[in-house]
Design a protein around this motif. Structure first.
Motif, PDB file in Angstrom:
ATOM      1  N   SER A   3       0.858  -1.172   0.004  1.00 33.17           N
ATOM      2  CA  SER A   3       0.075   0.017  -0.056  1.00 33.17           C
ATOM      3  C   SER A   3       0.809   1.258   0.043  1.00 33.17           C
ATOM      4  CB  SER A   3      -0.859   0.088   1.315  1.00 33.17           C
ATOM      5  OG  SER A   3      -0.189   0.563   2.247  1.00 33.17           O
ATOM      6  N   ASP A   5       1.137   5.732   0.222  1.00 35.09           N
ATOM      7  CA  ASP A   5       0.464   6.820   0.625  1.00 35.09           C
ATOM      8  C   ASP A   5       1.632   7.805   0.269  1.00 35.09           C
ATOM      9  OD1 ASP A   5      -1.014   8.695   1.848  1.00 35.09           O
ATOM     10  OD2 ASP A   5      -0.727   8.476   3.875  1.00 35.09           O
ATOM     11  N   THR A 171       2.928   0.223 -10.944  1.00 36.10           N
ATOM     12  CA  THR A 171       1.905  -0.330 -11.577  1.00 36.10           C
ATOM     13  C   THR A 171       2.339  -1.460 -12.604  1.00 36.10           C
ATOM     14  OG1 THR A 171       0.722   1.862 -11.594  1.00 36.10           O
ATOM     15  CG2 THR A 171       0.090   0.085 -13.369  1.00 36.10           C
ATOM     16  N   GLU A 174       3.024  -4.551 -10.742  1.00 36.18           N
ATOM     17  CA  GLU A 174       2.062  -5.271 -10.309  1.00 36.18           C
ATOM     18  C   GLU A 174       1.118  -6.137 -11.464  1.00 36.18           C
ATOM     19  OE1 GLU A 174       0.837  -6.373  -7.392  1.00 36.18           O
ATOM     20  OE2 GLU A 174       2.661  -5.124  -6.595  1.00 36.18           O
ATOM     21  N   ASP A 191      -7.458  -2.985 -15.014  1.00 37.63           N
ATOM     22  CA  ASP A 191      -6.556  -3.355 -13.896  1.00 37.63           C
ATOM     23  C   ASP A 191      -5.456  -2.339 -13.945  1.00 37.63           C
ATOM     24  OD1 ASP A 191      -7.878  -5.822 -13.410  1.00 37.63           O
ATOM     25  OD2 ASP A 191      -6.405  -7.022 -14.421  1.00 37.63           O
ATOM     26  N   ALA A 194      -6.829   0.899 -12.369  1.00 36.88           N
ATOM     27  CA  ALA A 194      -6.838   0.887 -10.894  1.00 36.88           C
ATOM     28  C   ALA A 194      -5.643   0.860 -10.227  1.00 36.88           C
ATOM     29  CB  ALA A 194      -7.826  -0.330 -10.671  1.00 36.88           C
ATOM     30  N   LEU A 195      -4.626   0.257 -10.800  1.00 41.04           N
ATOM     31  CA  LEU A 195      -3.545   0.319 -10.250  1.00 41.04           C
ATOM     32  C   LEU A 195      -2.750   1.794 -10.041  1.00 41.04           C
ATOM     33  CD1 LEU A 195      -1.921  -3.172 -11.667  1.00 41.04           C
ATOM     34  CD2 LEU A 195      -2.074  -2.404  -9.254  1.00 41.04           C
ATOM     35  N   ARG A 197      -4.341   4.515 -10.037  1.00 36.97           N
ATOM     36  CA  ARG A 197      -5.085   5.371  -8.962  1.00 36.97           C
ATOM     37  C   ARG A 197      -4.423   4.733  -7.532  1.00 36.97           C
ATOM     38  NH1 ARG A 197      -8.652   8.551 -11.321  1.00 36.97           N
ATOM     39  NH2 ARG A 197      -9.463   8.258 -13.257  1.00 36.97           N
ATOM     40  N   HIS A 198      -4.369   3.217  -7.368  1.00 39.37           N
ATOM     41  CA  HIS A 198      -3.867   2.851  -6.414  1.00 39.37           C
ATOM     42  C   HIS A 198      -2.383   3.675  -5.882  1.00 39.37           C
ATOM     43  CE1 HIS A 198      -2.692  -0.007  -2.966  1.00 39.37           C
ATOM     44  NE2 HIS A 198      -1.764  -0.010  -3.575  1.00 39.37           N
ATOM     45  N   PHE A 199      -1.454   3.535  -6.905  1.00 37.41           N
ATOM     46  CA  PHE A 199      -0.380   4.189  -6.543  1.00 37.41           C
ATOM     47  C   PHE A 199      -0.281   5.654  -6.629  1.00 37.41           C
ATOM     48  CE2 PHE A 199       0.705  -0.137  -7.743  1.00 37.41           C
ATOM     49  CZ  PHE A 199       1.354  -0.580  -6.535  1.00 37.41           C
TER      50      PHE A 199
END
Ligand code: ZN
Ligand code: ZN
Ligand code: ZN
Length: 378
Positions: A3, A5, A171, A174, A191, A194-195, A197-199
């Motif tokens: 994760s 931040d 990204t 992953e 996918d 989404a990755l 945005r996740h990162f």
């Protein structure tokens, strides 16, 4: 998945924005422009931090002229929004009301015989209105009149581009773990989005998944094709993070690649290395294109490399400088752009490898650092 931040960099200050405006005015003077007219879009974001909620028929324009304070002309009802942007704090704001002529608010600010640079994306409606009000003025699109306006990035901009590049690299790390065989391109593209945005990306601009024959179309995005074992798959993705862009490409293979895919991939890898090696202060944009293209041409695939080698990146993911034959602009430390040669074999497969690089005092530094080898996915 780790994760993240990511810590946002310190925001740009009013001094940062005024310094940019000052540099633009100086550069405009050197090009014999009487000033620069900036309409909503990336130029205005870069100069003020102001991003109107909608770009509409109501005129908003920033007027930059030598010896005059930067002046933002806005619709009266949008004045509070405009004044909330950090960069606007250091600028004069003039508004115009509905049922009045917006161009009459601008004309007193302009030399009636001047030639002005104007944002590429200014609406024809507004440009024609200005010309009607001041028939002696002339205009040049900023990409032609002041192409390097946003090209040389400051350290605070480079920090954002570096963060965006790292997120794109995470990204890629992953996406190598997801299933490709038997899924649609659009599913892998989802996918990727989404990755990103996740990162930490706040905006995803493109998620190209070009499997098998679709990889031979450089601007294929992603479609309903079901990815098959043996496919080469071009993955090209990016967007904005902290307001600055990412853009990276790797080509993977689903299961064991054929010898031909291996060979073509290796040629593109060497071309990308040669392109990056040509990035030096004082070299020109076309030198980078020539260096990458020579490797592909010498290997017999020259006709299959059907696009320029690269483009600049900053508050957008496609902007000057362009690494293309005929572009003699010298490279300057702080410029950031892609180096992305490819080979496209129509109806069969494509390979592209892309990193963002920045020009340093002595050469270049990549903002993407994932492995260039041909990765095998499942
Ligand atoms: Zn493109
Ligand atoms: Zn790309
Ligand atoms: Zn690109």
């Amino acid at each position: 998945m780790t994760s993240v931040d990511p810590q946002p960099p310190p925001p740009f200050t009013v001094e940062d924005y005024l310094a940019r405006a000052g540099r633009v005015v100086t550069a405009a003077g050197e090009r014999s422009l009487a000033g620069v007219l900036v309409t909503p879009g990336p130029d205005l974001v870069w100069l003020t931090g102001y991003r109107p909620t909608a770009i509409t028929e109501r005129l908003t324009v920033l007027v930059l002229r030598p010896g005059e304070p930067p002046t933002l002309v806005v619709p009266a009802l949008e004045r509070p929004d405009a004044e909330s942007a950090v960069g606007v704090h250091g600028m004069t704001v003039i508004d115009w009301a509905d049922a009045t002529d917006p161009y009459q608010a601008v004309t007193p600010l302009l030399d009636p015989d001047g030639t002005y640079g104007i944002s590429d994306s200014a609406w024809a409606l507004h440009l024609l209105g200005l010309q009607r009000s001041l028939p002696g003025t002339a205009y040049r699109a900023l990409t032609e009149g002041l192409p390097m306006m946003r090209a040389v990035k400051g350290p605070d901009e480079l920090a954002r581009l570096t963060a965006a590049g790292s997120a794109a690299d995470a990204t890629y790390g992953e996406i190598l773990k997801v299933r490709f065989e038997g899924r649609k391109e659009t599913e892998v593209a989802a996918d990727l989005a989404a990755l990103l945005r996740h990162f930490g990306h706040e905006q995803v601009d493109f998620t190209v998944v070009g499997s098998g024959p679709n990889g031979a179309n450089p601007h294929h995005e992603a479609g309903d094709r079901v990815i098959q074992r043996g496919d080469a798959v071009v993955l090209d993705f990016g967007g904005l993070m902290f307001g600055y862009g990412s853009d990276t490409t790797r080509t993977v293979c689903v299961g064991e690649p054929t010898q031909e895919i291996r060979d073509v991939h290796e040629i593109v890898r060497l071309a990308q290395e040669a392109g990056v090696a040509a990035v030096l202060p004082g070299a020109t944009c076309q030198d980078v294109d020539r260096a990458a293209r020579a490797v592909i041409t010498d290997a017999g695939y020259g006709e299959a490399f059907i696009h320029r080698t690269g483009h600049g990146i900053g508050v957008t993911t496609h902007e000057p400088p362009y690494m293309v034959e005929g572009e003699e602009q010298p490279l300057v430390p702080g410029m950031c752009f892609s180096v992305e040669p490819g080979i496209y074999l129509s109806g069969r497969f494509g390979v592209r490898i892309e990193d963002i690089v920045t020009v340093t005092e002595t050469g270049s530094r990549r903002l993407n650092s994932t492995d260039h080898g041909l990765a095998i996915v499942e």
